[in-house]
Write a protein that holds these residues in place. Structure first.
Motif, PDB file in Angstrom:
ATOM      1  N   LYS A 253       0.834  -1.200   0.000  1.00  0.00           N
ATOM      2  CA  LYS A 253       0.000   0.000   0.000  1.00  0.00           C
ATOM      3  C   LYS A 253       0.870   1.251   0.000  1.00  0.00           C
ATOM      4  O   LYS A 253       0.586   2.225  -0.709  1.00  0.00           O
ATOM      5  N   THR A 254       1.956   1.210   0.752  1.00  0.00           N
ATOM      6  CA  THR A 254       2.901   2.336   0.768  1.00  0.00           C
ATOM      7  C   THR A 254       3.515   2.545  -0.605  1.00  0.00           C
ATOM      8  O   THR A 254       3.616   3.677  -1.091  1.00  0.00           O
ATOM      9  N   GLN A 255       3.916   1.468  -1.270  1.00  0.00           N
ATOM     10  CA  GLN A 255       4.583   1.578  -2.565  1.00  0.00           C
ATOM     11  C   GLN A 255       3.644   1.998  -3.687  1.00  0.00           C
ATOM     12  O   GLN A 255       4.010   2.819  -4.534  1.00  0.00           O
ATOM     13  N   LEU A 256       2.441   1.452  -3.702  1.00  0.00           N
ATOM     14  CA  LEU A 256       1.527   1.745  -4.803  1.00  0.00           C
ATOM     15  C   LEU A 256       1.046   3.193  -4.784  1.00  0.00           C
ATOM     16  O   LEU A 256       0.475   3.671  -5.771  1.00  0.00           O
ATOM     17  N   ALA A 257       1.319   3.896  -3.690  1.00  0.00           N
ATOM     18  CA  ALA A 257       0.969   5.317  -3.631  1.00  0.00           C
ATOM     19  C   ALA A 257       1.881   6.168  -4.503  1.00  0.00           C
ATOM     20  O   ALA A 257       1.534   7.303  -4.835  1.00  0.00           O
ATOM     21  N   PHE A 258       3.062   5.624  -4.893  1.00  0.00           N
ATOM     22  CA  PHE A 258       3.967   6.383  -5.770  1.00  0.00           C
ATOM     23  C   PHE A 258       4.460   5.573  -6.967  1.00  0.00           C
ATOM     24  O   PHE A 258       5.065   6.121  -7.881  1.00  0.00           O
ATOM     25  N   TYR A 259       4.183   4.293  -7.011  1.00  0.00           N
ATOM     26  CA  TYR A 259       4.697   3.424  -8.079  1.00  0.00           C
ATOM     27  C   TYR A 259       3.996   3.672  -9.412  1.00  0.00           C
ATOM     28  O   TYR A 259       4.603   3.595 -10.482  1.00  0.00           O
ATOM     29  N   VAL A 260       2.703   4.016  -9.359  1.00  0.00           N
ATOM     30  CA  VAL A 260       1.884   4.201 -10.558  1.00  0.00           C
ATOM     31  C   VAL A 260       1.274   5.599 -10.543  1.00  0.00           C
ATOM     32  O   VAL A 260       0.738   6.026  -9.520  1.00  0.00           O
ATOM     33  N   SER A 261       1.358   6.301 -11.671  1.00  0.00           N
ATOM     34  CA  SER A 261       0.733   7.623 -11.760  1.00  0.00           C
ATOM     35  C   SER A 261      -0.780   7.467 -11.883  1.00  0.00           C
ATOM     36  O   SER A 261      -1.275   6.390 -12.260  1.00  0.00           O
ATOM     37  N   PRO A 262      -1.538   8.532 -11.616  1.00  0.00           N
ATOM     38  CA  PRO A 262      -2.994   8.449 -11.799  1.00  0.00           C
ATOM     39  C   PRO A 262      -3.397   8.115 -13.230  1.00  0.00           C
ATOM     40  O   PRO A 262      -4.522   7.663 -13.471  1.00  0.00           O
ATOM     41  N   GLY A 305      -5.583   0.635 -15.244  1.00  0.00           N
ATOM     42  CA  GLY A 305      -4.867   1.762 -15.838  1.00  0.00           C
ATOM     43  C   GLY A 305      -3.515   1.365 -16.383  1.00  0.00           C
ATOM     44  O   GLY A 305      -3.105   1.810 -17.462  1.00  0.00           O
ATOM     45  N   VAL A 306      -2.815   0.502 -15.653  1.00  0.00           N
ATOM     46  CA  VAL A 306      -1.505   0.012 -16.100  1.00  0.00           C
ATOM     47  C   VAL A 306      -1.651  -0.783 -17.390  1.00  0.00           C
ATOM     48  O   VAL A 306      -0.856  -0.639 -18.334  1.00  0.00           O
ATOM     49  N   LEU A 307      -2.656  -1.646 -17.453  1.00  0.00           N
ATOM     50  CA  LEU A 307      -2.917  -2.422 -18.670  1.00  0.00           C
ATOM     51  C   LEU A 307      -3.270  -1.504 -19.840  1.00  0.00           C
ATOM     52  O   LEU A 307      -2.811  -1.713 -20.974  1.00  0.00           O
ATOM     53  N   ARG A 308      -4.064  -0.492 -19.560  1.00  0.00           N
ATOM     54  CA  ARG A 308      -4.482   0.426 -20.624  1.00  0.00           C
ATOM     55  C   ARG A 308      -3.276   1.151 -21.228  1.00  0.00           C
ATOM     56  O   ARG A 308      -3.147   1.256 -22.448  1.00  0.00           O
ATOM     57  N   TYR A 309      -2.389   1.643 -20.374  1.00  0.00           N
ATOM     58  CA  TYR A 309      -1.211   2.345 -20.888  1.00  0.00           C
ATOM     59  C   TYR A 309      -0.315   1.400 -21.688  1.00  0.00           C
ATOM     60  O   TYR A 309       0.212   1.774 -22.743  1.00  0.00           O
ATOM     61  N   ALA A 352      -7.643   3.465 -36.355  1.00  0.00           N
ATOM     62  CA  ALA A 352      -7.649   4.919 -36.543  1.00  0.00           C
ATOM     63  C   ALA A 352      -6.413   5.540 -35.892  1.00  0.00           C
ATOM     64  O   ALA A 352      -5.824   4.971 -34.977  1.00  0.00           O
ATOM     65  N   PRO A 353      -5.995   6.709 -36.368  1.00  0.00           N
ATOM     66  CA  PRO A 353      -4.872   7.396 -35.713  1.00  0.00           C
ATOM     67  C   PRO A 353      -5.180   7.643 -34.235  1.00  0.00           C
ATOM     68  O   PRO A 353      -6.334   7.843 -33.848  1.00  0.00           O
ATOM     69  N   TYR A 354      -4.152   7.615 -33.410  1.00  0.00           N
ATOM     70  CA  TYR A 354      -4.342   7.818 -31.980  1.00  0.00           C
ATOM     71  C   TYR A 354      -3.337   8.833 -31.453  1.00  0.00           C
ATOM     72  O   TYR A 354      -2.302   9.082 -32.048  1.00  0.00           O
ATOM     73  N   ARG A 355      -3.673   9.442 -30.338  1.00  0.00           N
ATOM     74  CA  ARG A 355      -2.776  10.321 -29.608  1.00  0.00           C
ATOM     75  C   ARG A 355      -3.089  10.197 -28.123  1.00  0.00           C
ATOM     76  O   ARG A 355      -4.248  10.212 -27.726  1.00  0.00           O
ATOM     77  N   HIS A 356      -2.025  10.076 -27.310  1.00  0.00           N
ATOM     78  CA  HIS A 356      -2.177   9.987 -25.869  1.00  0.00           C
ATOM     79  C   HIS A 356      -1.112  10.868 -25.216  1.00  0.00           C
ATOM     80  O   HIS A 356       0.060  10.804 -25.575  1.00  0.00           O
ATOM     81  N   THR A 357      -1.542  11.678 -24.266  1.00  0.00           N
ATOM     82  CA  THR A 357      -0.621  12.545 -23.540  1.00  0.00           C
ATOM     83  C   THR A 357      -0.748  12.252 -22.055  1.00  0.00           C
ATOM     84  O   THR A 357      -1.857  12.125 -21.533  1.00  0.00           O
ATOM     85  N   PHE A 358       0.400  12.150 -21.382  1.00  0.00           N
ATOM     86  CA  PHE A 358       0.453  11.824 -19.969  1.00  0.00           C
ATOM     87  C   PHE A 358       1.290  12.892 -19.260  1.00  0.00           C
ATOM     88  O   PHE A 358       2.491  12.703 -19.014  1.00  0.00           O
ATOM     89  N   PRO A 359       0.689  14.030 -18.942  1.00  0.00           N
ATOM     90  CA  PRO A 359       1.471  15.148 -18.409  1.00  0.00           C
ATOM     91  C   PRO A 359       2.115  14.873 -17.059  1.00  0.00           C
ATOM     92  O   PRO A 359       3.176  15.417 -16.762  1.00  0.00           O
ATOM     93  N   ILE A 360       1.499  14.050 -16.232  1.00  0.00           N
ATOM     94  CA  ILE A 360       2.100  13.745 -14.928  1.00  0.00           C
ATOM     95  C   ILE A 360       3.278  12.798 -15.102  1.00  0.00           C
ATOM     96  O   ILE A 360       4.361  13.027 -14.554  1.00  0.00           O
ATOM     97  N   ALA A 361       3.089  11.742 -15.877  1.00  0.00           N
ATOM     98  CA  ALA A 361       4.186  10.807 -16.124  1.00  0.00           C
ATOM     99  C   ALA A 361       5.295  11.441 -16.952  1.00  0.00           C
ATOM    100  O   ALA A 361       6.476  11.135 -16.773  1.00  0.00           O
ATOM    101  N   GLY A 362       4.920  12.351 -17.879  1.00  0.00           N
ATOM    102  CA  GLY A 362       5.908  13.009 -18.716  1.00  0.00           C
ATOM    103  C   GLY A 362       6.136  12.330 -20.049  1.00  0.00           C
ATOM    104  O   GLY A 362       7.279  12.224 -20.508  1.00  0.00           O
TER     105      GLY A 362
END
Length: 725
Positions: A253-262, A305-309, A352-362
């Protein structure tokens, strides 16, 4: 007391103080590694012979924490080779290796990867082969080596190689679980053998639970918690199993608070480690399903979310952008569940063409997975303090088309290979950087503008260095085949270098000044490259291949550094601007690509003209707008300014800081502690000699003893509280 007796008392006091300080120096090392094996009661053994069920034990044994394709583990030809005492498997060995047994394989130089060796990967393969074939030769080989290893490991006083590496200890749990599962079903298996395995399982549980061994900030800590849950669920009658389960869940629980971005991105600066982290998240979900009553909603959402990315970033050929510690080429996804690499539907969800932006992850990526062609551009500006696998690569990009990374980076350089530091530094990517800039330079990066319209994609990033230098990169995808990159550097106090690296499958030739052709010889496709100075002196460009000093012209293929072509240039002015055009053309296409006119008044106000085979395209930037003018008409691409707040991640940063405070990193000072023990021995001898000499000149033992206690005590406190911290 006689004078002789007083002398011996003083010597004893000096010696006692020396031994006390020496113990103070060495005790942390001793207590960190010494975990004695415990004996398990016969009642607990009887319980473990029937609990948990065979189905649960089998699921737990399949929780594999190695980076190796599980399909390869069942290869009988490899198992037969191992029976003959040799092995030659990519990613496991560096050429053919001869197996001598434990501990010889560990203590002698070997072609087998050290981590793979002590993770008992070879023994695991043989156990799997036995399960598949019932051929006792595989079990006998594995059993002999496992017993030799367990006895050797239990009697070690200090670490040897990777034997107590956090990843290795965690990975061994699934092997021990599989071995126990086989022994449990065999009524002929000796009771002392079963007891021996259970003692080792308990010892591994103690290692995984020990606070000083816990690597909280990386995926290694996640693996430690997964393995601790394996032990707790697979061996519920062990005395500490309930406590270990609680501890593992709390630490996770401690790790998953910073291991994965929203956004669902695993924040280890590498698509490759996102793939591995996806498998780890899958293990965590599976373990919760085994525990019951169900998977917590927050964990399920993170996993989805991890699977989606992963589905968004992975290409149809099972490759990932070679960013950070990511291996090039086709990667195995057989240990993760999801629609990847040709499994319907395609990764982006449609053609179809796609675009994804992840401003927190960078990160930002865009492309298309069409039936006849697929392409992707990936831009990285990720920089998360204290998170691992970071390369100095902010504002860099990768361009992939139909199985080739036409614009790439070095990738996952082997840890023990020459050039490792340079490959992980700025020279391993195409991000502009000071020529002497170190990988850990103080800096911050943000997404400034973003735009998408009519097939054109724009990402505008900015990096501010601690020394005042500012780097601005605008990546503009004009269409599937053409990429425009505009770099602006201001406030530089040293020459600024940029290195564009091409895939190893490509050849390169110079056409004219600032113009190059990159060719895929097999297909005949080519990418025309044109560079132009928009501000400052003309470019002095060189082509480099396989050069170590200065580093350029390398990429990593199948975990081995391979020579490739890089285009390198320097800008010596305090302020400069450079335009780059990359134009991919099919075999037989005609017409050269050039940058003909440039005008630069600032990073948000510039103009240039690109010509290709008589076709002219004018590209201009005016604040929040990008304009494209050609014979087909005018396109206006509105650019949206991205707020700093939308990219901030205070909760992630706080969670990481709190975790490091609660679980500080173990500092391995073994070498320095051994050196200090030698120094203390010399000081002890000098102190004894000095005492004898001073007494002869009239000094009193009483005063010398007080001084000795004061000096040794002060030295011990300083070493413990200051020097070794």
């Amino acid at each position: 007391m006689s004078k002789a007796g007083r002398k011996w008392l003083s010597i004893a006091l000096q010696s006692a103080m020396f031994l006390a300080v020496a113990a103070l120096v060495w005790w942390p090392e001793h207590s960190h590694y010494q975990i004695p094996e415990q004996t398990l009661s016969s009642a607990a053994v009887d319980t473990l012979l029937v609990s948990p069920s065979a189905q649960v034990l089998d699921r737990l044994a399949k929780v594999d924490l190695m980076h190796i394709d599980p399909r390869d583990k069942g290869d009988q030809a490899i198992a037969d080779m191992i029976l003959q005492g040799r092995i030659d498997v990519p990613l496991i060995t560096h050429g053919e290796a001869t197996l001598q047994g434990w501990p010889q394989d560990l203590e002698a130089p070997s072609a087998v990867d050290g981590l793979v060796l002590v993770s008992l990967e070879l023994e695991d393969r043989m156990l799997r082969q036995y399960e598949a074939t019932s051929d006792a030769r595989y079990l006998q080989w594995a059993q002999r080596r496992l017993l030799d290893f367990l006895n050797y490991e239990a009697n070690l006083y200090g670490p040897v190689g990777y034997i107590w590496n956090d990843h290795a200890v965690a990975a061994r749990v699934s092997v021990l679980t599989r071995f126990w599962m086989i022994l449990r079903k065999d009524p002929a298996a000796p009771p002392e053998l079963k007891a021996r395995v259970l003692r080792s399982v308990m010892r591994h549980g103690e290692f995984l639970a020990k606070k000083s061994h816990f690597t909280v900030q990386t995926n290694h800590g996640v693996m430690q918690n997964i393995a601790l849950l394996q032990v707790a669920l697979g061996f519920p009658a062990l005395p500490s199993s309930d406590a270990w389960k609680t501890l593992a869940l709390t630490r996770l629980k401690t790790q998953l608070a910073f291991y994965v971005s929203p956004e669902g991105v695993i924040l280890e600066h590498s698509p490759g480690y996102h793939l591995f982290g996806t498998a780890l998240m899958q293990h965590i979900v599976d373990l919760h399903e085994i525990m019951g009553p169900g998977v917590p909603a927050a964990l399920q959402a993170q996993y989805e979310g991890v699977l989606r990315y992963l589905g968004q970033v992975m290409r149809p050929d099972c490759s990932l952008p070679r960013v950070g510690n990511t291996s090039g080429g086709t990667l195995s996804v057989s240990n993760v569940r999801g629609p990847f690499c040709g499994r319907a539907p395609p990764p982006s969800g449609s053609s179809a063409p796609y675009r994804h932006t992840f401003p927190i992850a960078g990160y930002a990526l865009w492309g298309q997975n069409a039936e006849k062609t697929a392409w992707q551009t990936f831009v990285a500006w990720s920089h998360h303090l204290n998170h691992p696998h970071k390369h100095a690569d902010e504002t860099s990009l990768v361009y992939w088309r139909d199985g080739i990374e036409w614009i790439t980076a070095v990738g996952y350089w082997p840890y023990d290979s020459n050039g490792y530091r340079a490959a992980n530094g700025w020279k391993g990517s195409n991000a502009p950087h000071g020529i002497r800039e170190i990988a850990s330079s103080e800096r911050s990066t943000e997404l400034v503008y973003s735009g998408s319209a009519e097939g054109v994609e724009v990402v505008d990033t900015r990096t501010l260095r601690g020394n005042g230098m500012q780097v601005r990169r605008q990546a503009i995808q004009l269409d599937a085949d053409r990429l425009l990159v505009v770099d602006h550097v201001a406030g530089s106090r040293e020459p600024v270098e940029t290195i564009w690296t091409m895939d190893h499958a490509l050849s390169l030739r110079k056409e004219n000044d600032g113009e190059y052709v990159v060719v895929h010889d097999k297909s005949g496709d080519r990418m025309e490259v044109a560079f132009a100075s928009m501000l400052g002196a003309p470019l002095a460009i060189e082509v480099v291949k396989g050069q170590m000093d200065p580093f350029a012209g390398w990429t990593v293929v199948d975990a081995k550094p391979v020579e490739t072509h890089s285009i390198r240039y320097e800008r010596s002015e305090p302020e400069s601007a450079t335009a780059h055009v990359f134009d991919l053309k099919r075999a037989g296409a005609v017409g050269a690509t050039r940058i003909e006119r440039v005008d630069f008044k600032g990073p948000e106000r510039w103009h240039l003209t690109i010509s290709t085979g008589g076709q002219v395209l004018d590209v201009s930037r005016d604040g929040p707008s990008l304009m494209l003018d050609s014979s087909k008409g005018t396109q206006r691409i509105p650019l949206m300014e991205v707020s700093t707040a939308s990219q901030a991640h205070p909760a992630l940063d706080t969670a990481m800081r709190d975790a490091l405070t609660e679980f500080p990193r173990w500092k391995d000072h073994r070498y320095y502690r051994l050196r200090m023990l030698a120094v203390l021995g010399v000081l002890w001898a000098v102190a004894l000699l000095g005492t004898v000499v001073l007494v002869r000149f009239g000094a009193r033992y009483r005063y010398l003893d007080v001084a000795s206690v004061a000096v040794w005590s002060s030295l011990g406190l300083w070493l413990s509280l200051v020097y070794f911290q």
